[in-house]
Design a protein around this motif. Structure first.
Motif, short mmCIF file in Angstrom:
data_model
loop_
_atom_site.label_atom_id
_atom_site.label_comp_id
_atom_site.label_asym_id
_atom_site.label_seq_id
_atom_site.Cartn_x
_atom_site.Cartn_y
_atom_site.Cartn_z
N LEU A 176 61.18 -15.42 -27.58
CA LEU A 176 61.94 -16.57 -27.14
C LEU A 176 61.14 -17.79 -27.58
O LEU A 176 60.05 -18.04 -27.06
CB LEU A 176 62.12 -16.57 -25.62
CG LEU A 176 62.76 -17.82 -25.01
CD1 LEU A 176 64.20 -17.99 -25.51
CD2 LEU A 176 62.72 -17.74 -23.50
N MET A 177 61.65 -18.51 -28.58
CA MET A 177 60.96 -19.71 -29.07
C MET A 177 61.66 -20.92 -28.49
O MET A 177 62.86 -21.10 -28.67
CB MET A 177 60.98 -19.75 -30.59
CG MET A 177 60.18 -18.62 -31.20
SD MET A 177 59.71 -18.97 -32.88
CE MET A 177 58.95 -17.41 -33.32
N VAL A 178 60.89 -21.74 -27.78
CA VAL A 178 61.43 -22.90 -27.09
C VAL A 178 60.86 -24.15 -27.75
O VAL A 178 59.64 -24.25 -27.94
CB VAL A 178 61.07 -22.89 -25.59
CG1 VAL A 178 61.69 -24.07 -24.87
CG2 VAL A 178 61.49 -21.57 -24.95
N SER A 179 61.75 -25.08 -28.11
CA SER A 179 61.28 -26.33 -28.72
C SER A 179 62.23 -27.46 -28.35
O SER A 179 63.35 -27.23 -27.90
CB SER A 179 61.19 -26.20 -30.23
OG SER A 179 62.48 -26.12 -30.80
N SER A 180 61.76 -28.68 -28.57
CA SER A 180 62.60 -29.85 -28.33
C SER A 180 63.52 -30.07 -29.53
O SER A 180 63.36 -29.45 -30.57
CB SER A 180 61.73 -31.08 -28.09
OG SER A 180 61.08 -31.44 -29.29
N HIS A 181 64.47 -30.99 -29.36
CA HIS A 181 65.40 -31.32 -30.44
C HIS A 181 64.67 -31.85 -31.67
O HIS A 181 65.22 -31.83 -32.76
CB HIS A 181 66.42 -32.38 -29.97
CG HIS A 181 67.43 -31.82 -29.03
ND1 HIS A 181 68.43 -30.97 -29.43
CD2 HIS A 181 67.59 -32.00 -27.70
CE1 HIS A 181 69.17 -30.65 -28.39
NE2 HIS A 181 68.69 -31.26 -27.32
N ASP A 182 63.45 -32.33 -31.50
CA ASP A 182 62.69 -32.88 -32.62
C ASP A 182 62.22 -31.81 -33.60
O ASP A 182 61.82 -32.12 -34.71
CB ASP A 182 61.45 -33.63 -32.10
CG ASP A 182 61.83 -34.83 -31.25
OD1 ASP A 182 62.95 -35.35 -31.41
OD2 ASP A 182 61.00 -35.24 -30.43
N HIS A 183 62.22 -30.55 -33.19
CA HIS A 183 61.73 -29.45 -34.02
C HIS A 183 62.85 -28.43 -34.20
O HIS A 183 63.28 -27.81 -33.24
CB HIS A 183 60.52 -28.77 -33.36
CG HIS A 183 59.39 -29.71 -33.15
ND1 HIS A 183 59.28 -30.49 -32.03
CD2 HIS A 183 58.32 -30.01 -33.91
CE1 HIS A 183 58.18 -31.23 -32.12
NE2 HIS A 183 57.58 -30.94 -33.25
N ARG A 184 63.27 -28.23 -35.42
CA ARG A 184 64.38 -27.32 -35.69
C ARG A 184 63.84 -25.92 -35.96
O ARG A 184 63.09 -25.70 -36.91
CB ARG A 184 65.16 -27.81 -36.91
CG ARG A 184 66.26 -26.90 -37.31
CD ARG A 184 67.60 -27.59 -37.21
NE ARG A 184 68.64 -26.83 -37.84
CZ ARG A 184 69.33 -25.89 -37.22
NH1 ARG A 184 69.08 -25.62 -35.97
NH2 ARG A 184 70.28 -25.24 -37.84
N VAL B 258 65.69 -21.50 -28.18
CA VAL B 258 66.24 -22.39 -27.16
C VAL B 258 65.74 -23.79 -27.47
O VAL B 258 64.54 -24.00 -27.67
CB VAL B 258 65.81 -21.97 -25.74
CG1 VAL B 258 66.21 -23.02 -24.72
CG2 VAL B 258 66.39 -20.63 -25.38
N THR B 259 66.67 -24.74 -27.52
CA THR B 259 66.32 -26.13 -27.77
C THR B 259 66.53 -26.91 -26.48
O THR B 259 67.57 -26.80 -25.84
CB THR B 259 67.21 -26.72 -28.88
OG1 THR B 259 67.08 -25.89 -30.04
CG2 THR B 259 66.79 -28.12 -29.23
N VAL B 260 65.52 -27.69 -26.10
CA VAL B 260 65.57 -28.48 -24.86
C VAL B 260 65.51 -29.95 -25.20
O VAL B 260 65.27 -30.34 -26.34
CB VAL B 260 64.41 -28.08 -23.91
CG1 VAL B 260 64.53 -26.63 -23.47
CG2 VAL B 260 63.06 -28.34 -24.55
N ASP B 261 65.72 -30.80 -24.20
CA ASP B 261 65.63 -32.25 -24.38
C ASP B 261 64.29 -32.63 -24.99
O ASP B 261 63.30 -31.91 -24.84
CB ASP B 261 65.78 -32.97 -23.05
CG ASP B 261 67.17 -32.83 -22.46
OD1 ASP B 261 68.11 -32.56 -23.23
OD2 ASP B 261 67.30 -32.99 -21.23
N ALA B 262 64.26 -33.80 -25.59
CA ALA B 262 63.02 -34.28 -26.20
C ALA B 262 62.06 -34.89 -25.19
O ALA B 262 61.05 -35.46 -25.57
CB ALA B 262 63.34 -35.29 -27.29
#
Length: 153
Positions: A30-38, A48-52
């Motif tokens: 499960l790789m979790v990152s902000s919208h800044d990192h695709r 999973v993409t989370v808020d910045a």
């Protein structure tokens, strides 16, 4: 038994090594990152993409961790949360962080931050090397191997 790798994906240099390892060991990531990192999902790797927001990635990870997980992070604060949740914690350089390490690491982080706020300078980490990648993949394989004896790397 460890069967999932949870990744603080914003600054993780070993994402491809994680994907190869979980695929060969029958685990998931499960790789979790902000919208800044695709990040791009692939076989056995959920993204999973989370808020910045400043701590959005860390908060998401802290809320989903279980004792069956391996947490990959270089953030000592998140590492402390991972240990409290019973997860194994591994840095991208392949160092396993254990309960007896975390207080000293957090103290060192606090000291360095205080020094920088006061105008001082601290050294950054050494350049990331191919040896770091190999060490990381070997350690991750060892942590997952308890789940399945025949990781095929």
């Amino acid at each position: 038994m460890r069967d999932r790798v949870v990744v603080d994906g914003d600054a993780c240099p070993v994402k491809s090594e994680i994907a190869r390892t979980v695929q060969s060991c029958g685990a998931t990531a499960l790789m979790v990152s902000s919208h800044d990192h695709r990040l791009v999902p692939e076989e056995r790797v959920q993204v999973v993409t989370v808020d910045a927001g400043d701590q959005s990635t860390d908060l998401y990870i802290a809320n989903v961790l279980t004792p069956r997980d391996v947490l990959v992070t270089g953030d000592y604060g998140l590492a402390a949360l991972g240990l409290a949740r019973g997860a194994a914690v591994l840095t991208p350089r392949g160092k396993e962080i254990r309960e007896y390490d975390i207080d000293g690491l957090l103290e060192q982080r606090h000291f360095s931050a205080r020094m920088r706020r006061g105008g001082g300078r601290t050294k950054g980490p050494p350049p990331f090397t191919p040896e770091d990648r190999v060490r990381f993949q070997q350690k991750l394989t060892t942590l997952l191997r308890g789940m399945q004896e025949n990781c095929n790397l």
